[in-house]
Scaffold this active site. Structure first.
Site, PDB file in Angstrom:
ATOM      1  N   GLU A 497      22.437   6.530 -75.739  1.00  0.00           N
ATOM      2  CA  GLU A 497      22.913   6.981 -74.438  1.00  0.00           C
ATOM      3  C   GLU A 497      23.232   5.769 -73.557  1.00  0.00           C
ATOM      4  OE1 GLU A 497      19.574   9.505 -73.483  1.00  0.00           O
ATOM      5  OE2 GLU A 497      19.904  10.520 -75.390  1.00  0.00           O
ATOM      6  N   SER A 527      21.521  13.346 -76.941  1.00  0.00           N
ATOM      7  CA  SER A 527      21.135  14.083 -78.144  1.00  0.00           C
ATOM      8  C   SER A 527      20.239  13.189 -78.990  1.00  0.00           C
ATOM      9  CB  SER A 527      22.381  14.455 -78.956  1.00  0.00           C
ATOM     10  OG  SER A 527      23.293  15.204 -78.207  1.00  0.00           O
ATOM     11  N   GLU A 528      18.992  13.050 -78.565  1.00  0.00           N
ATOM     12  CA  GLU A 528      18.105  12.127 -79.281  1.00  0.00           C
ATOM     13  C   GLU A 528      17.992  12.491 -80.758  1.00  0.00           C
ATOM     14  OE1 GLU A 528      17.480  13.326 -76.280  1.00  0.00           O
ATOM     15  OE2 GLU A 528      17.345  11.538 -75.031  1.00  0.00           O
ATOM     16  N   ASP A 553       9.257   7.747 -74.496  1.00  0.00           N
ATOM     17  CA  ASP A 553       8.796   9.118 -74.223  1.00  0.00           C
ATOM     18  C   ASP A 553       9.750  10.173 -74.781  1.00  0.00           C
ATOM     19  OD1 ASP A 553       6.736   8.571 -71.588  1.00  0.00           O
ATOM     20  OD2 ASP A 553       8.296   7.111 -71.980  1.00  0.00           O
ATOM     21  N   ILE A 555      10.883  10.161 -77.764  1.00  0.00           N
ATOM     22  CA  ILE A 555      10.660  10.266 -79.204  1.00  0.00           C
ATOM     23  C   ILE A 555      10.429  11.724 -79.595  1.00  0.00           C
ATOM     24  CG2 ILE A 555       8.868   9.811 -80.957  1.00  0.00           C
ATOM     25  CD1 ILE A 555       8.750   6.940 -79.889  1.00  0.00           C
ATOM     26  N   HIS A 595       7.674   9.269 -68.409  1.00  0.00           N
ATOM     27  CA  HIS A 595       8.556   8.126 -68.628  1.00  0.00           C
ATOM     28  C   HIS A 595       7.805   6.814 -68.830  1.00  0.00           C
ATOM     29  CE1 HIS A 595      11.975  10.589 -67.587  1.00  0.00           C
ATOM     30  NE2 HIS A 595      12.793   9.574 -67.649  1.00  0.00           N
TER      31      HIS A 595
END
Ligand SMILES: Cc1ncc(C[n+]2csc(CCOP(=O)(O)OP(=O)(O)O)c2C)c(N)n1
Lengths: 818, 79
Positions: A497, A527-528, A553, A555, A595
């Site tokens: 991102e 879109s992790e 965070d 993950i 975060h």
């Protein structure tokens, strides 16, 4: 450089309505005679035989699960059997339209797709090439075994035997299986025939196939990838993420030259109307026809169609047309392939969710019976031919089964760390020296000119600490290693991102977008899951991938992709597949509970990931170079609080030239003899401050060791240090419970027990949320907390006053879940 | 009358930034709001606009030099 895609309010505020392309349903209407004339008798007969082979193979598995026997063979098969009985038309039809170089990525229910793809590749590959493929696989060991056990007269039938035996041996977890017995039923693969790994996680192949397509596009390969999953997978977020990633507009608007155009990936849904017992249409999903979902993805609605999966010719026709579109740069595409699973979801399925009447209705649509009847009606075969084929297929499956059942098991007791050794190859590429296409010379980037003027060492001539503008920082160290690899290795791409104009959320890539084209560095969607899954697919296909998650965070948003995909494919393929992926995660600060948490322990817990967490500019650069050179997957943690840190340890500062620091070596940052303080990540700095004060106030010298790497980890330097100091404190910013610091302390207690004069301590963050910026110092370990432990527990003779605020009772907190 | 072009405050931790490049040279006419120069902090690059219309009289901090928050970077003579 801003993008030239203007957002004009006038254009957007015009009244109108959206229209969607028409999505054809069961449009295939080619007469059988026409297909027969076009494809010829041999191919038409083969279609039937391939479907029969798939069915008999799975019937055999079902029989072992139900009765422990098939034909005259008894065998106890303990693993899963998600059979595709009734769905053979979809698998064989798709394979018919694919070339050997097209790659399929299947699901938990993919034996049929695997066999069909293999048979199709065998039918297309010249004999010499087939032979070579079999000779090259494990030095020909599998071929030799098959030739001895299953004599055949042609290379083609030998190859078919290798295909069926290699798969069945794998399902039985035998050493001769395609994955050396490390994959099993849901993970088989054999890349030379284009059968890439199947996946036990519903929908996981979507992102991997998308990344594989990205690599095919970047490598200018004229072939496609196919994500194969069920209708139930349309309920999985990562499938939507993958479809959008595949459909990003930038491939058309911003990518240039040969790289312009959509990703060559086909999302192929074998829609059997059920996901285990949940019924997709009418119960668990909102769509009425699966293909409708494509309308949400892009203006072309992914060229979606619904086709009849009980007719292999209808499927082949659709796949062939989509393939042409994909090779033309018009991807992605979607096919909703309606079919019916006549057997259970697995062999323990009580079928409580559907009626006998429904099952009876679909019997008339059995793909094999229907296709055989058409061949008979067309005069290609008669019923005796069909019966003879059925018997011959059963005989060859029985022969393959006998051989696979008798094959040697993987003998772990004889070699207890055998599986462990498959986790990592520990291989590294040579220092990249290639030339890549650049938008502009590197010094076109102000960042690069600016860094060139900075001091390499963080302490100025008068002993003052230099600012981040005047000396090379941790961020710059990372950048220098990344720049070298990006500038000299075309296979490496970077994305995440805000990676381009923004330079990554914390500016590590700042300046790179001035010199690298979009196809090497791009902004991904939020879109992790897709970021990580596509990286895995890109790497499996021979690319190298550097991806960024803005905050560690996040993950959780990519949990399966990191923990099951990135971590496991090397071992599940018995080391045949390599996964050169570097996942950068920043560890946050100041933004509160969602975060700022240090999640290193979570990642270190999962076997198969190398985990790094440097704390200095010198180490950041050297470890990043190693990570980018690694053939193994690496999760690279970076502390946001350290990005502006300058080098204060190495007298010569951060070397300007390229260098690597081996992964797994803790580094003594300050020598001492009264206690060993082993730090993870930014905890190095409070430890140094504590060491300074203890030295001045009490004459106590701390030996401060920076772990730098969590996996792998060489305990020796720490054991040596404890032998000298007799005391161990491990400091981490992670919450203490279950942290990696706890693992280090537990192991060191064992490894260095004889040298310890007091119980080792772990100082981490408490087991509650990370509070906001104003309260952070009450949360992350501070120098005072370290001083308190050293003076009160290791050296009580200092008779110091209490320091820090950690006056709580750990046992009492544990009782309360804290 | 003249107006100073001053290095702005860029968040509460950043004290310095580097001049990437000047889009105008001394003697050029500038319009208020027009892009005048680009500066870089360790983390980001940003554009600074002319605070007034007029003629750019002098540039005090040339490209690739570092300036602190509040420093006068250039002076504009207003017509
Ligand atoms: C992420 C995930 N959730 C749940 C499961 C358990 N599971 C295995 S298969 C399956 C149903 C899948 O349905 P569908 O995608 O329609 O494929 P089908 O089984 O019908 O071929 C479920 C829920 C899983 N393997 N992975």
């Amino acid at each position: 450089m801003p993008k030239s895609i203007p957002v004009d309010p006038q254009a957007f505020q015009r009244a109108g309505e959206l229209s969607f392309p028409r999505i054809p349903l069961h449009a295939y209407d080619r007469p059988f005679a026409t297909e027969l004339a076009a494809r010829g008798t041999k191919q038409m007969v083969d279609i039937l035989r391939h479907m029969m082979l798939v069915r008999e193979f799975e019937t055999m598995l079902g029989s072992f699960k139900a009765k422990g026997a098939y034909a005259d063979i008894s065998y106890v098969y303990k693993g899963p059997a998600h059979l595709s009985l009734g769905q053979e038309g979809a698998a064989v039809g798709a394979a018919l339209a694919l070339e050997p170089a097209d790659h399929i990525f299947g699901s938990h229910r993919s034996h049929g797709e695997f066999i069909a793809k293999g048979l199709s590749a065998i039918a297309q590959l010249p004999a010499a090439e087939l032979r070579q493929i079999m000779e090259q696989h494990r030095g020909g060991a599998l071929l030799r075994m098959v030739e001895a056990q299953l004599p055949a007269t042609t290379v083609t039938s030998t190859a078919e035997n290798v295909l069926l035996f290699g798969l069945l041996a794998e399902i039985f977890m035998k050493a001769d299986g395609f994955n050396g017995g490390m994959g099993g039923s849901m993970h088989a693969f054999f890349t030379p025939f284009g059968a890439y790994p199947n996946n036990a996680i519903v929908g996981a192949s979507a992102g991997i196939a998308t990344g594989a397509a990205l690599r095919k596009k970047l490598a200018n390969e004229a072939s496609i990838t196919v994500s194969m999953s069920g209708d139930g997978s349309t309920g999985c977020g990562p499938v939507f993420e993958a479809m959008n990633f595949a459909a990003m507009a930038q491939y058309g608007t911003l990518w240039t030259d040969a790289r312009k155009g959509g990703l060559p990936v086909l999302f192929f849904f074998s829609n059997n109307f059920y996901a285990m017992g949940g019924q997709t249409i009418g119960e668990t999903m909102g769509w009425d026809r699966l293909s409708r979902i494509a309308a949400a993805v892009n203006p072309q609605a992914m060229h979606a169609e619904t086709v009849d999966g009980t007719n292999p010719l209808a499927v082949a026709d659709a796949v062939a047309r989509k393939r042409t579109l994909l090779l033309d740069g018009k991807g992605p595409a979607l096919l909703d392939v309606e079919c019916y699973r006549s057997g259970g979801h697995s062999t323990t399925d009580a079928n409580a969710y559907r009626t006998r009447e429904e099952l009876a209705l679909w019997e008339a649509h059995d793909p094999i019976a229907k296709f055989a009847a058409q061949l008979v009606a067309a005069g290609v075969m008669n019923q005796q031919d069909v019966d003879a084929m059925t018997a011959a297929v059963a005989a060859s499956i029985a022969a393959v089964t006998r051989a696979a059942a008798a094959a040697a098991a993987v003998d772990v007791p004889a070699d207890p760390t055998l599986i462990g050794r498959l986790m990592f190859s520990h291989e590294e590429i040579a220092v990249p020296t290639g030339e890549v296409k650049l938008l502009a010379a590197p010094d076109a980037a102000a960042r690069i000119r600016q860094d060139a003027k900075k001091a390499r060492h963080g302490i100025g001539p008068d002993g003052q600490r230099l600012s981040a503008m005047r000396a090379i920082t941790y961020r710059d160290g990372l950048f220098e290693a990344i720049l070298h690899h990006m500038m000299h290795d075309e296979r490496l791409i970077a994305y995440g991102e805000e990676c381009r104009e923004w330079g990554g959320a914390f500016g590590v890539y700042r300046g790179l977008s001035d010199i690298l084209p979009y196809d090497r560095l791009f902004n991904s969607p939020i879109s992790e899951a897709a970021i990580v899954a596509t990286a895995v697919g890109h790497a499996l296909e021979g690319g190298r991938t550097l991806i960024e998650l803005m905050y560690g965070d996040f993950i959780g948003r990519a949990g399966d992709e990191i923990f099951n995909q990135m971590a496991k494919w090397q071992a599940m393929s018995a080391g045949i597949l390599k996964l050169p992926v570097v996942l950068r995660c920043s560890v946050g600060s100041k933004y509160g509970a969602q975060h700022s948490q240090d999640w290193t322990a979570l990642v270190a817990h999962i076997p198969g990931l190398k985990v790094l967490y440097p704390a200095t500019p010198h180490d950041a650069k050297g470890l990043m170079a190693s990570a980018l050179s690694s053939e193994d997957p690496v999760v690279f943690f970076e502390s946001q609080r350290l990005y502006d840190t300058v080098e204060i340890f190495k007298p010569d500062g951060v070397p300007p030239d390229y260098y690597r620091i081996p992964m797994g070596e803790p580094d003594v940052k300050r020598e001492g003899k009264h206690a060993t303080v082993l730090t993870i990540g930014p905890s190095l700095y409070p430890a140094l401050a504590a060491a300074q004060e203890l030295e001045e106030a009490h004459g106590l010298s701390l030996e401060v060791i920076d772990a730098r790497s969590l996996v792998p980890f060489n305990y020796d330097p720490v054991i040596r240090s404890i032998a000298k100091t007799g005391h161990l404190l491990v400091v981490t910013e992670a919450s203490e419970r279950g942290s990696f610091a706890m693992t280090l302390a537990a192991n060191l207690t064992r490894f260095a027990f004889g040298s310890l004069k007091s119980a080792p301590r772990v100082l981490g963050s408490p087991n509650w949320i990370v509070p906001g910026a104003e309260m952070e110092t009450s949360y992350f370990p501070q120098a005072d907390d370290i001083i308190e432990i050293v003076t009160s527990q290791f050296h009580p003779d200092t008779h110091s006053n209490r320091r820090g605020i950690r006056n709580w009772d750990d046992r009492d907190l544990a009782r309360k879940g804290l | 009358m003249s107006t100073d072009v001053v290095m702005p405050q860029l968040g509460n931790e950043i004290t310095e930034a580097q001049i990437d490049y000047w889009s105008k040279s001394p003697g050029d006419k500038v319009e208020k709001g027009e892009m005048l120069l680009t500066i870089t902090t360790p983390k980001l690059t940003m554009e600074i606009e002319a605070p007034a219309s007029g003629t750019l009289r002098e540039i005090r901090v040339p490209a690739d030099e570092i300036a602190s928050v509040g420093d006068v970077l250039a002076v504009i003579d207003q017509a």
